[in-house]
Design a protein around this motif. Structure first.
Motif, PDB file in Angstrom:
ATOM      1  N   TRP A  46     -36.613 103.685  26.411  1.00  0.00           N
ATOM      2  CA  TRP A  46     -36.489 104.294  25.089  1.00  0.00           C
ATOM      3  C   TRP A  46     -35.031 104.592  24.752  1.00  0.00           C
ATOM      4  N   ALA A  47     -34.243 105.031  25.728  1.00  0.00           N
ATOM      5  CA  ALA A  47     -32.831 105.310  25.485  1.00  0.00           C
ATOM      6  C   ALA A  47     -32.097 104.045  25.064  1.00  0.00           C
ATOM      7  N   PHE A  48     -32.487 102.909  25.633  1.00  0.00           N
ATOM      8  CA  PHE A  48     -31.903 101.625  25.231  1.00  0.00           C
ATOM      9  C   PHE A  48     -32.236 101.319  23.777  1.00  0.00           C
ATOM     10  N   PHE A  49     -33.490 101.501  23.396  1.00  0.00           N
ATOM     11  CA  PHE A  49     -33.902 101.261  22.008  1.00  0.00           C
ATOM     12  C   PHE A  49     -33.156 102.184  21.057  1.00  0.00           C
ATOM     13  N   ALA A  50     -33.108 103.475  21.374  1.00  0.00           N
ATOM     14  CA  ALA A  50     -32.455 104.442  20.501  1.00  0.00           C
ATOM     15  C   ALA A  50     -30.964 104.153  20.371  1.00  0.00           C
ATOM     16  N   GLY A  51     -30.326 103.731  21.466  1.00  0.00           N
ATOM     17  CA  GLY A  51     -28.900 103.423  21.421  1.00  0.00           C
ATOM     18  C   GLY A  51     -28.597 102.233  20.538  1.00  0.00           C
ATOM     19  N   VAL A  52     -29.387 101.172  20.658  1.00  0.00           N
ATOM     20  CA  VAL A  52     -29.174  99.977  19.838  1.00  0.00           C
ATOM     21  C   VAL A  52     -29.471 100.279  18.378  1.00  0.00           C
ATOM     22  N   PHE A  53     -30.545 101.017  18.105  1.00  0.00           N
ATOM     23  CA  PHE A  53     -30.900 101.358  16.724  1.00  0.00           C
ATOM     24  C   PHE A  53     -29.799 102.187  16.074  1.00  0.00           C
ATOM     25  N   THR A  54     -29.311 103.199  16.773  1.00  0.00           N
ATOM     26  CA  THR A  54     -28.279 104.069  16.214  1.00  0.00           C
ATOM     27  C   THR A  54     -26.992 103.297  15.945  1.00  0.00           C
ATOM     28  N   ALA A  55     -26.575 102.464  16.909  1.00  0.00           N
ATOM     29  CA  ALA A  55     -25.338 101.696  16.732  1.00  0.00           C
ATOM     30  C   ALA A  55     -25.475 100.677  15.603  1.00  0.00           C
ATOM     31  N   SER A  56     -26.637 100.021  15.500  1.00  0.00           N
ATOM     32  CA  SER A  56     -26.845  99.034  14.447  1.00  0.00           C
ATOM     33  C   SER A  56     -26.897  99.689  13.070  1.00  0.00           C
ATOM     34  N   SER A  57     -27.519 100.856  12.990  1.00  0.00           N
ATOM     35  CA  SER A  57     -27.635 101.544  11.703  1.00  0.00           C
ATOM     36  C   SER A  57     -26.301 102.109  11.228  1.00  0.00           C
ATOM     37  N   ASN A  58     -25.337 102.277  12.155  1.00  0.00           N
ATOM     38  CA  ASN A  58     -24.014 102.801  11.799  1.00  0.00           C
ATOM     39  C   ASN A  58     -22.948 101.723  11.738  1.00  0.00           C
ATOM     40  N   VAL A  59     -23.353 100.454  11.725  1.00  0.00           N
ATOM     41  CA  VAL A  59     -22.393  99.368  11.838  1.00  0.00           C
ATOM     42  C   VAL A  59     -21.406  99.360  10.668  1.00  0.00           C
ATOM     43  N   ILE A 106     -35.713 110.024  12.320  1.00  0.00           N
ATOM     44  CA  ILE A 106     -36.494 108.799  12.474  1.00  0.00           C
ATOM     45  C   ILE A 106     -36.660 108.447  13.946  1.00  0.00           C
ATOM     46  N   ILE A 107     -35.581 108.586  14.720  1.00  0.00           N
ATOM     47  CA  ILE A 107     -35.648 108.285  16.147  1.00  0.00           C
ATOM     48  C   ILE A 107     -36.654 109.192  16.843  1.00  0.00           C
ATOM     49  N   GLN A 108     -36.589 110.487  16.562  1.00  0.00           N
ATOM     50  CA  GLN A 108     -37.525 111.428  17.181  1.00  0.00           C
ATOM     51  C   GLN A 108     -38.955 111.149  16.754  1.00  0.00           C
ATOM     52  N   GLY A 109     -39.145 110.868  15.470  1.00  0.00           N
ATOM     53  CA  GLY A 109     -40.491 110.580  14.994  1.00  0.00           C
ATOM     54  C   GLY A 109     -41.076 109.331  15.615  1.00  0.00           C
ATOM     55  N   MET A 110     -40.255 108.294  15.752  1.00  0.00           N
ATOM     56  CA  MET A 110     -40.720 107.055  16.365  1.00  0.00           C
ATOM     57  C   MET A 110     -41.096 107.266  17.832  1.00  0.00           C
ATOM     58  N   MET A 111     -40.374 108.155  18.515  1.00  0.00           N
ATOM     59  CA  MET A 111     -40.691 108.406  19.920  1.00  0.00           C
ATOM     60  C   MET A 111     -42.069 109.036  20.058  1.00  0.00           C
ATOM     61  N   TYR A 112     -42.379 110.006  19.183  1.00  0.00           N
ATOM     62  CA  TYR A 112     -43.673 110.681  19.277  1.00  0.00           C
ATOM     63  C   TYR A 112     -44.826 109.811  18.774  1.00  0.00           C
ATOM     64  N   LEU A 113     -44.509 108.852  17.910  1.00  0.00           N
ATOM     65  CA  LEU A 113     -45.546 107.954  17.414  1.00  0.00           C
ATOM     66  C   LEU A 113     -45.758 106.751  18.330  1.00  0.00           C
ATOM     67  N   SER A 114     -44.962 106.642  19.364  1.00  0.00           N
ATOM     68  CA  SER A 114     -45.045 105.512  20.291  1.00  0.00           C
ATOM     69  C   SER A 114     -45.460 106.001  21.673  1.00  0.00           C
ATOM     70  N   PRO A 115     -46.062 105.146  22.480  1.00  0.00           N
ATOM     71  CA  PRO A 115     -46.488 105.543  23.837  1.00  0.00           C
ATOM     72  C   PRO A 115     -45.308 105.695  24.791  1.00  0.00           C
ATOM     73  N   VAL A 116     -44.453 106.678  24.492  1.00  0.00           N
ATOM     74  CA  VAL A 116     -43.309 106.983  25.343  1.00  0.00           C
ATOM     75  C   VAL A 116     -43.613 108.201  26.199  1.00  0.00           C
ATOM     76  N   ILE A 117     -44.206 109.213  25.583  1.00  0.00           N
ATOM     77  CA  ILE A 117     -44.557 110.433  26.318  1.00  0.00           C
ATOM     78  C   ILE A 117     -46.038 110.460  26.679  1.00  0.00           C
ATOM     79  N   TYR A 118     -46.735 109.406  26.334  1.00  0.00           N
ATOM     80  CA  TYR A 118     -48.157 109.287  26.668  1.00  0.00           C
ATOM     81  C   TYR A 118     -48.500 107.800  26.747  1.00  0.00           C
ATOM     82  N   PRO A 119     -49.511 107.412  27.502  1.00  0.00           N
ATOM     83  CA  PRO A 119     -49.933 106.000  27.539  1.00  0.00           C
ATOM     84  C   PRO A 119     -50.823 105.679  26.344  1.00  0.00           C
ATOM     85  N   LEU A 120     -50.892 104.422  26.013  1.00  0.00           N
ATOM     86  CA  LEU A 120     -51.726 103.990  24.880  1.00  0.00           C
ATOM     87  C   LEU A 120     -53.194 104.286  25.140  1.00  0.00           C
ATOM     88  N   ALA A 121     -53.586 104.381  26.408  1.00  0.00           N
ATOM     89  CA  ALA A 121     -54.989 104.606  26.745  1.00  0.00           C
ATOM     90  C   ALA A 121     -55.508 105.957  26.268  1.00  0.00           C
TER      91      ALA A 121
END
Length: 288
Positions: free
Chosen positions: A99-112, A207-222
């Motif tokens: 997730w840290a990799f995703f957040a880092g790329v998203f933040t850097a790309s959005s600030n390009v 947006i980054i925080q919201g996406m983390m909670y809406l994705s199976p990062v802190i919980y499994p999809l099951a």
């Protein structure tokens, strides 16, 4: 609309400016021609991480450990959220690393545009290069953290808390690639929006925080209820996170439909991001 076209000149060093090119056309050969600039930007960003710091590269290990302990305490101990039979510490450590990799790329790309407007307004180079440098820099950070994760994993394996890795662990490269492309595409879309609507810049962290909670990062999809499982599966991050955990721990909710859906939506977002970026970069200086 004026763009650079090198194909109609006999001299490869001469650039002829011509009007009208499709917004989906990219001069990828120029990225290769400016590969030394790409290398310079990646090395510069890596040096900036460690310059004038007390901890240096140690912070790459301290941050995931602290976040893993917080996640384990809040969501596993207090919230009693199951982790698909995976040890909670390893579950959250692996998730946070990707997730840290995703957040880092998203933040850097959005600030390009905002971070590179000074250089972009003075000299010409392929505007996509800072985005690629951000992806590569975060990939280097991800590689270092994955090595540390392997050390931690080995300790847990020797204690009998997890099973050994297998050759299927190399499949983890697939979700890593997907998360990188997805983050770049979504970040470029957000970058074009914030260039026109400046007040959206303050929403990036939300947006980054919201996406983390809406994705199976802190919980499994099951653990997602069946009536919401379809909506959760439409989130391309779900397929990447589940395949990442499955490739390492042989535990997760994966299916062909989930993988295809994740890659299909990721491809759409990446295409939209590149097209919107190509459209706005032509009048970038006028907008800023």
């Amino acid at each position: 609309m004026r763009v650079e076209n090198r194909e109609t000149s006999d001299d490869p060093e001469v650039a002829i400016i011509q009007p009208g090119e499709p917004i989906w056309r990219f001069h990828w050969n120029e990225v290769w021609q400016y590969r030394y600039l790409l290398k310079f930007l990646v090395l510069r960003d890596i040096r900036l991480i460690y310059k004038q710091t007390i901890l240096g590269p140690v912070h790459l290990f301290i941050r995931p450990i602290i976040m893993t302990l917080v996640f384990q305490l809040v969501f596993s101990e207090f919230g009693q959220i199951p982790t698909d039979g995976i040890h909670p510490f390893l579950f959250y450590f692996a998730n946070h690393t990707l997730w840290a990799f995703f957040a880092g790329v998203f933040t850097a790309s959005s600030n390009v545009f905002s971070s590179g407007k000074t250089l972009m307004s003075k000299v010409y180079f392929p505007r996509i290069i800072p985005v690629f440098s951000a992806v590569l820099m975060n990939a280097v950070t991800l590689g270092i953290q994955l090595l540390f994760f392997l050390i931690v994993f080995t300790v847990f394996f020797l204690n009998g808390s997890t099973q050994a890795l297998s050759f299927t662990s190399f499949a983890a490269l697939i979700p890593i690639l997907q998360m990188g492309l997805l983050a770049m595409g979504a970040g470029l879309i957000f970058a074009t929006l914030t260039l026109r609507y400046r007040d959206l810049n303050s929403l990036a962290s939300v947006i980054i925080q919201g996406m983390m909670y809406l994705s199976p990062v802190i919980y499994p999809l099951a653990v997602v209820p069946e009536n919401y499982r379809l909506y959760a599966s439409l989130n391309p991050i779900s397929s990447a996170m589940e395949l990442f955990r499955y490739s390492i721990f042989a535990s997760g909710t994966i299916s062909t439909e989930l993988m295809l859906t994740g890659w299909f939506i990721s491809g759409i977002l990446l295409t939209l991001g590149l097209v919107s970026f190509n459209l706005i970069q032509r009048k970038f200086v006028d907008v800023v």
